[in-house]
Design a protein around this motif. Sequence first.
Motif, PDB file in Angstrom:
ATOM      1  N   ARG A 155      29.842   5.211  37.685  1.00 25.69           N
ATOM      2  CA  ARG A 155      29.260   6.088  38.709  1.00 25.69           C
ATOM      3  C   ARG A 155      28.065   5.400  39.356  1.00 25.69           C
ATOM      4  NH1 ARG A 155      28.779  11.831  36.373  1.00 25.69           N
ATOM      5  NH2 ARG A 155      30.973  11.328  36.129  1.00 25.69           N
ATOM      6  N   ARG A 156      28.026   5.435  40.697  1.00 25.64           N
ATOM      7  CA  ARG A 156      26.896   4.809  41.393  1.00 25.64           C
ATOM      8  C   ARG A 156      25.800   5.842  41.593  1.00 25.64           C
ATOM      9  NH1 ARG A 156      26.831   0.927  45.989  1.00 25.64           N
ATOM     10  NH2 ARG A 156      25.444  -0.100  44.542  1.00 25.64           N
ATOM     11  N   ARG A 157      24.606   5.473  41.203  1.00 27.11           N
ATOM     12  CA  ARG A 157      23.471   6.384  41.406  1.00 27.11           C
ATOM     13  C   ARG A 157      22.334   5.605  42.049  1.00 27.11           C
ATOM     14  NH1 ARG A 157      24.853   7.734  35.905  1.00 27.11           N
ATOM     15  NH2 ARG A 157      25.638   9.871  35.741  1.00 27.11           N
ATOM     16  N   ARG A 158      21.608   6.309  42.887  1.00 24.30           N
ATOM     17  CA  ARG A 158      20.447   5.673  43.516  1.00 24.30           C
ATOM     18  C   ARG A 158      19.216   6.166  42.767  1.00 24.30           C
ATOM     19  NH1 ARG A 158      19.907   5.912  50.034  1.00 24.30           N
ATOM     20  NH2 ARG A 158      18.040   4.666  50.329  1.00 24.30           N
ATOM     21  N   TRP A 179      20.097   0.863  43.492  1.00 21.30           N
ATOM     22  CA  TRP A 179      21.369   1.421  43.017  1.00 21.30           C
ATOM     23  C   TRP A 179      21.618   0.980  41.592  1.00 21.30           C
ATOM     24  CZ3 TRP A 179      24.253   4.979  45.523  1.00 21.30           C
ATOM     25  CH2 TRP A 179      23.993   5.177  46.888  1.00 21.30           C
ATOM     26  N   HIS A 199      17.347   9.565  39.412  1.00 19.18           N
ATOM     27  CA  HIS A 199      18.251   9.745  40.551  1.00 19.18           C
ATOM     28  C   HIS A 199      18.137  11.185  41.053  1.00 19.18           C
ATOM     29  CE1 HIS A 199      21.033  11.666  37.722  1.00 19.18           C
ATOM     30  NE2 HIS A 199      20.833  10.630  36.922  1.00 19.18           N
TER      31      HIS A 199
END
Lengths: 105, 175
Positions: free
Chosen positions: A70-73, A64, A24
Amino acid sequence: MNAEALKGHLELLLLAALQHQAAHGYAVVETLRARSGGVFDLPEGTIYPALHRMERAGLLSSAWSDASGRRRRIYQLTPRGQQALAQRQREWRQFASAIDAVAGA
Amino acid sequence: MDHDQLEAYLAELARALRASGADEPAVLTELRGHLLDATEQAERRGLTQSAAQQEALARMGSVEVVAAAFSADRRRMMTRWLLGIAIVCGLLLSYVDSRPTWDDTGITAGVVLLLCGLLGLLAPRRPWMWALAVGSWIPLLEIVSTHTYTSLLALLIAFVGAYAGMGVRRLAQRA
């Protein structure tokens, strides 16, 4: 190092940071900072437009992930990105050795 | 955990992105994750939560710098699309203008003027590019086919339109 000086090489650096594993944005920044010994210290928010642009160009893909709430790309190199990295590394070596031959003498 | 500083920064960034037309909720989600990671990392190094947030924000870059990076990217993309549209429109206009059944030069000139004005208004950085993309095909076709140069006027009209569009945009920005 001046962020302006990095601009022209940012795509190469981002490709190289993602060469061995998907990551990320924050991890990419940390990789750049660690590998450069803290020299590449650009405003971290400015890498995201570059990552998005590279994704649109087919050099990266992203997905994603949700972990610890927690959202992470997560970005990874595509086959086209691998090719682009190899090509840019060649160009960089050629450029760097030419600069060194002139300015480093 | 209190993330007031981070949320205030993100709210300000959201406003700046909206103002530049680059607003994307996914961008803010991504940057929020980044800031939370950076804060956590700094706290592990022994910083207080407030100091860790300040460090994370400082490293992220000011709202102006980050918003400018996103809007520059959007501008580049839009310019590419507009250039494609401008070239296609220019080619279509030159085709219509070259038809023997078409004799209304005034309409052609008006369309060139308006189109270039609109492009100059939408993307005022390179008015010359819009003028060339729209207005160069008509004279080019005529010079090649009839070896006459009167239709170079179309290029002049294109430049007038594009620079007028740019001027209107600049005036609107100042107001």
